[in-house]
Enzyme design. Structure first.
Site, PDB file in Angstrom:
ATOM      1  N   CYS A   1      -4.122   0.553  -2.561  1.00 32.67           N
ATOM      2  CA  CYS A   1      -3.926  -0.694  -1.817  1.00 32.67           C
ATOM      3  C   CYS A   1      -2.814  -1.534  -2.431  1.00 32.67           C
ATOM      4  O   CYS A   1      -2.493  -1.416  -3.622  1.00 32.67           O
ATOM      5  CB  CYS A   1      -5.203  -1.523  -1.826  1.00 32.67           C
TER       6      CYS A   1
ATOM      7  N   CYS B   1     -10.104  -5.401   0.061  1.00 32.26           N
ATOM      8  CA  CYS B   1     -11.233  -4.462   0.114  1.00 32.26           C
ATOM      9  C   CYS B   1     -12.092  -4.614  -1.140  1.00 32.26           C
ATOM     10  O   CYS B   1     -11.714  -5.279  -2.115  1.00 32.26           O
ATOM     11  CB  CYS B   1     -10.724  -3.030   0.268  1.00 32.26           C
TER      12      CYS B   1
ATOM     13  N   ASN C   1       0.843  -1.201   0.000  1.00 30.95           N
ATOM     14  CA  ASN C   1       0.000   0.000   0.000  1.00 30.95           C
ATOM     15  C   ASN C   1       0.880   1.254   0.000  1.00 30.95           C
ATOM     16  O   ASN C   1       1.960   1.290   0.610  1.00 30.95           O
ATOM     17  CB  ASN C   1      -1.024  -0.008   1.132  1.00 30.95           C
TER      18      ASN C   1
ATOM     19  N   GLU D   1       0.200   5.149   0.639  1.00 27.89           N
ATOM     20  CA  GLU D   1      -0.758   6.180   1.063  1.00 27.89           C
ATOM     21  C   GLU D   1      -0.320   7.554   0.586  1.00 27.89           C
ATOM     22  O   GLU D   1       0.764   7.724   0.005  1.00 27.89           O
ATOM     23  CB  GLU D   1      -0.928   6.113   2.580  1.00 27.89           C
ATOM     24  N   ASN D   2      -1.195   8.531   0.811  1.00 25.00           N
ATOM     25  CA  ASN D   2      -0.928   9.884   0.317  1.00 25.00           C
ATOM     26  C   ASN D   2      -1.522  10.890   1.298  1.00 25.00           C
ATOM     27  O   ASN D   2      -2.565  10.613   1.919  1.00 25.00           O
ATOM     28  CB  ASN D   2      -1.556  10.046  -1.073  1.00 25.00           C
TER      29      ASN D   2
ATOM     30  N   TYR E   1      -5.704  11.796   1.283  1.00 25.97           N
ATOM     31  CA  TYR E   1      -5.983  10.400   1.655  1.00 25.97           C
ATOM     32  C   TYR E   1      -6.579   9.535   0.537  1.00 25.97           C
ATOM     33  O   TYR E   1      -6.138   8.404   0.340  1.00 25.97           O
ATOM     34  CB  TYR E   1      -6.900  10.341   2.882  1.00 25.97           C
TER      35      TYR E   1
ATOM     36  N   GLU F   1      -2.859  -4.705  -3.199  1.00 23.96           N
ATOM     37  CA  GLU F   1      -3.308  -5.620  -4.262  1.00 23.96           C
ATOM     38  C   GLU F   1      -3.366  -4.897  -5.606  1.00 23.96           C
ATOM     39  O   GLU F   1      -2.997  -5.451  -6.643  1.00 23.96           O
ATOM     40  CB  GLU F   1      -4.695  -6.180  -3.927  1.00 23.96           C
TER      41      GLU F   1
ATOM     42  N   CYS G   1     -10.527  -3.506  -4.459  1.00 18.53           N
ATOM     43  CA  CYS G   1      -9.527  -4.469  -4.947  1.00 18.53           C
ATOM     44  C   CYS G   1     -10.192  -5.731  -5.488  1.00 18.53           C
ATOM     45  O   CYS G   1      -9.735  -6.297  -6.487  1.00 18.53           O
ATOM     46  CB  CYS G   1      -8.537  -4.811  -3.840  1.00 18.53           C
TER      47      CYS G   1
HETATM   48  N1  THU Z   1      -5.319  -1.693   2.322  1.00 16.07           N
HETATM   49  C1  THU Z   1      -4.709  -2.512   1.407  1.00 16.07           C
HETATM   50  O1  THU Z   1      -3.571  -2.260   0.999  1.00 16.07           O
HETATM   51  N2  THU Z   1      -5.393  -3.563   0.949  1.00 16.07           N
HETATM   52  C2  THU Z   1      -6.672  -3.901   1.321  1.00 16.07           C
HETATM   53  O2  THU Z   1      -7.279  -4.807   0.746  1.00 16.07           O
HETATM   54  C3  THU Z   1      -7.308  -3.167   2.416  1.00 16.07           C
HETATM   55  C4  THU Z   1      -6.653  -1.910   2.821  1.00 16.07           C
HETATM   56  C5  THU Z   1      -4.608  -0.512   2.801  1.00 16.07           C
HETATM   57  C6  THU Z   1      -5.191   0.791   2.319  1.00 16.07           C
HETATM   58  C7  THU Z   1      -4.691   1.747   3.388  1.00 16.07           C
HETATM   59  O3  THU Z   1      -3.378   2.177   3.027  1.00 16.07           O
HETATM   60  C8  THU Z   1      -4.604   0.904   4.634  1.00 16.07           C
HETATM   61  O4  THU Z   1      -4.634  -0.449   4.195  1.00 16.07           O
HETATM   62  C9  THU Z   1      -5.725   1.128   5.615  1.00 16.07           C
HETATM   63  O5  THU Z   1      -6.959   0.977   5.025  1.00 16.07           O
END
Ligand code: THU
Length: 136
Positions: free
Chosen positions: A57, A90, A46, A48-49, A52, A59, A93
């Site tokens: 993610c 999620c 993942n 992030e930024n 937000y 995946e 994804c």
């Molecule tokens: N996240 C993933 O990388 N994959 C998922 O399937 C669920 C969530 C990340 C997104 C964010 O950076 C952090 O987990 C919290 O949600």
């Protein structure tokens, strides 16, 4: 190489990718490793930024890397987190994964060693796919 050996490599790739996760806002570090049907492995984490919603993610990072390298069919994805229980991908994804591989097997592991396996079709029944578009 045996199936078990390949899955072990996939787990290791996901754990290594998680080390590169950029998650200064949620502090929830996720690693993923996607296995193409020919055995090639694509890692993702993942990212992030500060804006937000711009974060991505693990995946989807793995899918983007695989598609950019010319791969479009996948058999397995391993996801690793340090959550108490293995986390499923999620909803966004799931949708991105089903575009390429409806039969995908999802193996989610925790850093403590717990493991859960789902098929994508169990997590996303009745998906919207390319075949759902009338002009295709
Ligand atoms: N996240 C993933 O990388 N994959 C998922 O399937 C669920 C969530 C990340 C997104 C964010 O950076 C952090 O987990 C919290 O949600």
């Amino acid at each position: 190489m045996s199936d078990a050996g390949q899955l072990q490599l996939l787990r290791q790739a996901a754990v290594a990718a998680r080390e590169h996760a950029y998650a200064p806002y949620s502090h929830f570090r996720v690693g993923a490793a996607l296995r193409a049907t020919d055995g090639t492995i694509f890692p993702g984490c993942n990212v992030e930024n500060s804006s937000y919603p711009a974060g991505i993610c693990a995946e989807r990072g793995a899918i983007a890397a695989a598609v950019a390298a010319g791969y479009r069919t996948f058999s397995h994805v391993v996801i690793v987190t340090d959550a108490e229980h293995p986390t499923p991908p999620c909803g966004i994804c799931r949708q991105v994964l089903v575009e390429f591989s409806s039969q995908l097997e999802i193996i989610s592991v925790t850093t403590a060693g717990a493991e859960t396996i789902w098929s994508l079709s169990d997590l996303l029944p009745s998906p919207f796919t390319p075949q759902s578009l009338p002009h295709l």
